[in-house]
Scaffold this active site. Structure first.
Site, mmCIF file in Angstrom:
data_model
loop_
_atom_site.group_PDB
_atom_site.id
_atom_site.type_symbol
_atom_site.label_atom_id
_atom_site.label_comp_id
_atom_site.label_asym_id
_atom_site.label_seq_id
_atom_site.Cartn_x
_atom_site.Cartn_y
_atom_site.Cartn_z
ATOM 1 N N GLY A 1 0.720 -1.135 -0.083
ATOM 2 C CA GLY A 1 0.131 -0.096 0.132
ATOM 3 C C GLY A 1 0.875 1.313 0.261
ATOM 4 N N CYS B 1 0.760 -0.117 -9.247
ATOM 5 C CA CYS B 1 1.984 0.647 -8.580
ATOM 6 C C CYS B 1 3.278 0.651 -9.327
ATOM 7 C CB CYS B 1 2.198 -0.233 -7.319
ATOM 8 S SG CYS B 1 2.520 -1.962 -7.706
ATOM 9 N N VAL C 1 0.832 4.811 5.391
ATOM 10 C CA VAL C 1 0.420 3.689 6.273
ATOM 11 C C VAL C 1 1.546 2.884 6.524
ATOM 12 C CG1 VAL C 1 -1.004 1.619 6.542
ATOM 13 C CG2 VAL C 1 -1.957 3.820 5.584
ATOM 14 N N GLU D 1 5.530 -3.217 0.425
ATOM 15 C CA GLU D 1 5.518 -3.288 -0.801
ATOM 16 C C GLU D 1 4.913 -2.061 -1.248
ATOM 17 O OE1 GLU D 1 6.679 -5.415 -3.529
ATOM 18 O OE2 GLU D 1 7.597 -6.696 -1.965
HETATM 19 P P1 NAD Z 1 -5.573 0.916 0.707
HETATM 20 O O1 NAD Z 1 -6.075 2.358 0.831
HETATM 21 O O2 NAD Z 1 -6.394 -0.113 0.266
HETATM 22 O O3 NAD Z 1 -4.680 0.846 1.772
HETATM 23 C C1 NAD Z 1 -3.979 -0.559 1.994
HETATM 24 C C2 NAD Z 1 -3.970 -1.184 3.320
HETATM 25 O O4 NAD Z 1 -3.846 -0.461 4.384
HETATM 26 C C3 NAD Z 1 -5.639 -1.532 3.528
HETATM 27 O O5 NAD Z 1 -5.672 -2.959 3.771
HETATM 28 C C4 NAD Z 1 -6.003 -0.537 4.487
HETATM 29 O O6 NAD Z 1 -7.093 -1.251 5.381
HETATM 30 C C5 NAD Z 1 -5.057 -0.337 5.609
HETATM 31 N N1 NAD Z 1 -4.860 0.862 6.030
HETATM 32 C C6 NAD Z 1 -5.174 2.141 5.523
HETATM 33 N N2 NAD Z 1 -4.918 3.046 6.571
HETATM 34 C C7 NAD Z 1 -4.410 2.642 7.603
HETATM 35 C C8 NAD Z 1 -4.428 2.960 8.648
HETATM 36 N N3 NAD Z 1 -4.177 4.397 9.199
HETATM 37 N N4 NAD Z 1 -3.713 2.131 9.848
HETATM 38 C C9 NAD Z 1 -3.878 0.936 9.478
HETATM 39 N N5 NAD Z 1 -4.003 0.280 8.192
HETATM 40 C C10 NAD Z 1 -4.343 1.100 7.233
HETATM 41 O O7 NAD Z 1 -4.477 1.160 -0.137
HETATM 42 P P2 NAD Z 1 -3.378 2.355 -0.795
HETATM 43 O O8 NAD Z 1 -2.421 2.578 0.187
HETATM 44 O O9 NAD Z 1 -4.310 3.505 -1.401
HETATM 45 O O10 NAD Z 1 -2.769 1.576 -2.049
HETATM 46 C C11 NAD Z 1 -2.190 2.492 -2.884
HETATM 47 C C12 NAD Z 1 -0.611 2.572 -2.762
HETATM 48 O O11 NAD Z 1 -0.016 1.088 -2.619
HETATM 49 C C13 NAD Z 1 0.057 3.414 -3.939
HETATM 50 O O12 NAD Z 1 1.011 4.096 -3.391
HETATM 51 C C14 NAD Z 1 0.638 2.045 -4.639
HETATM 52 O O13 NAD Z 1 1.724 2.535 -5.597
HETATM 53 C C15 NAD Z 1 0.910 1.109 -3.738
HETATM 54 N N6 NAD Z 1 0.948 -0.146 -4.212
HETATM 55 C C16 NAD Z 1 2.036 -1.093 -4.103
HETATM 56 C C17 NAD Z 1 2.347 -2.334 -4.772
HETATM 57 C C18 NAD Z 1 3.458 -2.873 -4.678
HETATM 58 O O14 NAD Z 1 3.375 -4.282 -4.846
HETATM 59 N N7 NAD Z 1 4.543 -2.580 -4.398
HETATM 60 C C19 NAD Z 1 1.088 -2.611 -5.174
HETATM 61 C C20 NAD Z 1 -0.275 -2.130 -5.254
HETATM 62 C C21 NAD Z 1 -0.290 -0.785 -4.988
#
Ligand code: NAD
Length: 430
Positions: A194, A250, A198, A216
């Site tokens: 994510g 991502c 976070v 990741e």
């Molecule tokens: P998201 O909002 O779904 O959050 C990811 C996870 O974090 C979720 O399960 C969510 O419940 C949890 N979360 C959110 N806020 C939280 C908090 N305050 N405390 C604890 N847990 C919390 O997804 P996102 O972060 O918006 O995903 C997009 C980002 O992820 C982009 O930056 C993208 O580049 C990155 N990403 C990376 C990869 C990789 O494989 N490297 C893959 C996909 C996405």
């Protein structure tokens, strides 16, 4: 659809039950790992239509694209794991110094215990299940938490994992409160995918129990196009990598640095590719995804006001539609260059040389923004080698985009702000 959430009071017992199964030795035998992965594969294939419906309901993900990037990707990861697992599990013999002969030495691959998998919404199936596959392959119990932003997909994922009827495979559903409670539990490894804000919360929570983490993350992944590139081909491959999943990838090329001599040809090539992929009105195309929710829609829409709209630029808030958009005349200081775009907006920046492109990427890296992926396009090996040698990123693909993550022999992970640790195939097992 309202998200089902796990009662907070149930989360610790679920982690404890997974740990109890691990402690009983349930997860360690090869036979259990193989049987569990095979059942997971069968369920995924049997329920393919349910998953494709859920992904369409969550964010209009086209079926063919969803099959390729979610179901097919995960099934092939399971197949690769099943084909190689027993050899990965073999102890690795290493040399023994003469002084210790006739002793022998080997590295034994042991499971760690309970692994938490916390995943995002953009490829909800593969980003939850592929880490789960790695954790099971390595002989661990696992607690999996999908993203709350894609409730249909999350429900299917939890249903699939529960249908395994394995006490060692637990699930948690929910958002911040539930993830916070999960993070408070002592586990033995966390793999979080994510955003980097976070990730800091995850790492702080992990520090309480000295739990190792795999993070990741994302960031701004550049594509660099040399004047010696096959420009039409580069345009097509950049357009595909950028606009698949409406840029919510991502490793999507976030922006393009192109040598000035071929700037206009590249923009023309991008226009041709977009029309070829999505027709003259991408809004009516069955092949183009929508933005996941209103806050992300409004965030991306604002970024279109940087520079000049060369292609696209239309939006529809009701449908959360943003046209495949190419911006030109962009500078480093424009808002679109200030954050990961994570949407179908592609800034194209002209540079005078590949050295300038490398400096541009490294200026970002110097501010902590080391890319997750980097793409270099040139017909000259020396150009591509100079770009690779001159930059740092989680992974590179030459004359292509995204493809490097589909090779299970390559580790997938970031560096610096784009993450730490890696997985896929043997790297996930390790
Ligand atoms: P998201 O909002 O779904 O959050 C990811 C996870 O974090 C979720 O399960 C969510 O419940 C949890 N979360 C959110 N806020 C939280 C908090 N305050 N405390 C604890 N847990 C919390 O997804 P996102 O972060 O918006 O995903 C997009 C980002 O992820 C982009 O930056 C993208 O580049 C990155 N990403 C990376 C990869 C990789 O494989 N490297 C893959 C996909 C996405």
């Amino acid at each position: 659809m309202d998200l089902v959430t796990t009662p907070l009071a149930d989360i610790a017992p679920r982690v404890n039950a997974a740990r109890a199964a691990y402690d009983r030795g349930v997860t360690k035998p090869l036979a259990w790992r193989v049987a569990t992965l095979k059942r997971m594969r069968d369920l995924l294939v049997e329920r393919e239509d349910r998953f494709l419906d859920a992904l369409a309901a969550d964010f209009g993900k086209p079926r063919a694209e969803a099959w390729l990037t979610e179901i097919g990707f995960t099934v092939s990861d399971i197949d690769h794991t099943l084909a190689n697992l027993s050899s990965w599990m073999q102890p690795e013999k290493v040399p023994t110094p003469l002084a210790f002969k006739p002793g022998t030495s080997e590295i034994v691959h042991e499971p760690v215990g309970v692994v938490s998998v916390i995943s995002p919404w953009n490829y909800p199936v593969q980003l939850l299940l592929v880490p789960v596959v790695a954790a099971i392959a390595a002989g661990n119990a696992v607690v999996a938490k999908p993203s709350e932003l894609v409730p249909h997909s999350a429900a299917e994922l939890v249903d699939l994992l529960e249908a395994l009827h394995e006490p060692a495979v637990a699930t948690v559903q929910g958002g911040v409160a539930e993830t916070t409670e999960l993070l408070a539990q002592r586990v033995d490894h966390i793999i979080y995918t994510g955003n980097s804000r976070v990730a800091r919360i995850v790492m702080r929570a992990a520090a309480e129990h000295l739990t190792p983490v795999t993070l990741e993350l994302g960031g701004k992944s550049p594509a660099i196009v040399s004047r010696h590139a096959d420009v039409a081909l580069a345009a097509r491959r950049i357009a595909w990598g950028k606009f698949v999943n409406a840029g919510q990838t991502c490793i999507a090329p976030d922006y393009v640095l192109v040598e000035r001599q071929v700037h206009d040809a590249l923009v023309d090539g991008l226009a041709a590719a977009i029309t070829q992929f999505y027709g003259s009105d991408p809004r009516t195309s069955p092949d183009f995804t929508r933005i996941v929710n209103a806050p992300h829609f409004h965030r991306i829409e604002k970024l279109i006001h940087s520079g000049t709209v060369a292609i696209g630029g239309t939006t529809d808030a009701d449908e959360r539609y943003i046209a495949p958009t190419v911006l030109t005349g962009i500078t480093r200081d424009d808002p679109v260059m200030g954050e990961e775009i994570f949407g179908p907006v592609l800034p194209v920046i002209a540079v005078d040389s590949l050295d300038e492109a490398i400096r541009f990427v490294n200026d970002g890296a110097a501010r902590g923004d080391k890319p997750l992926a980097l793409y270099t396009f040139s017909g000259r090996d020396a150009d591509n080698e100079a770009v690779i040698a001159g930059t740092t990123s989680g992974g590179v693909c030459v004359n292509g985009t995204l493809m490097h993550i589909s090779n299970p022999h390559l580790p997938f992970g970031g560096v610096g702000e784009s993450g730490m640790g890696a997985y896929h195939g043997r790297h996930g097992f390790e």
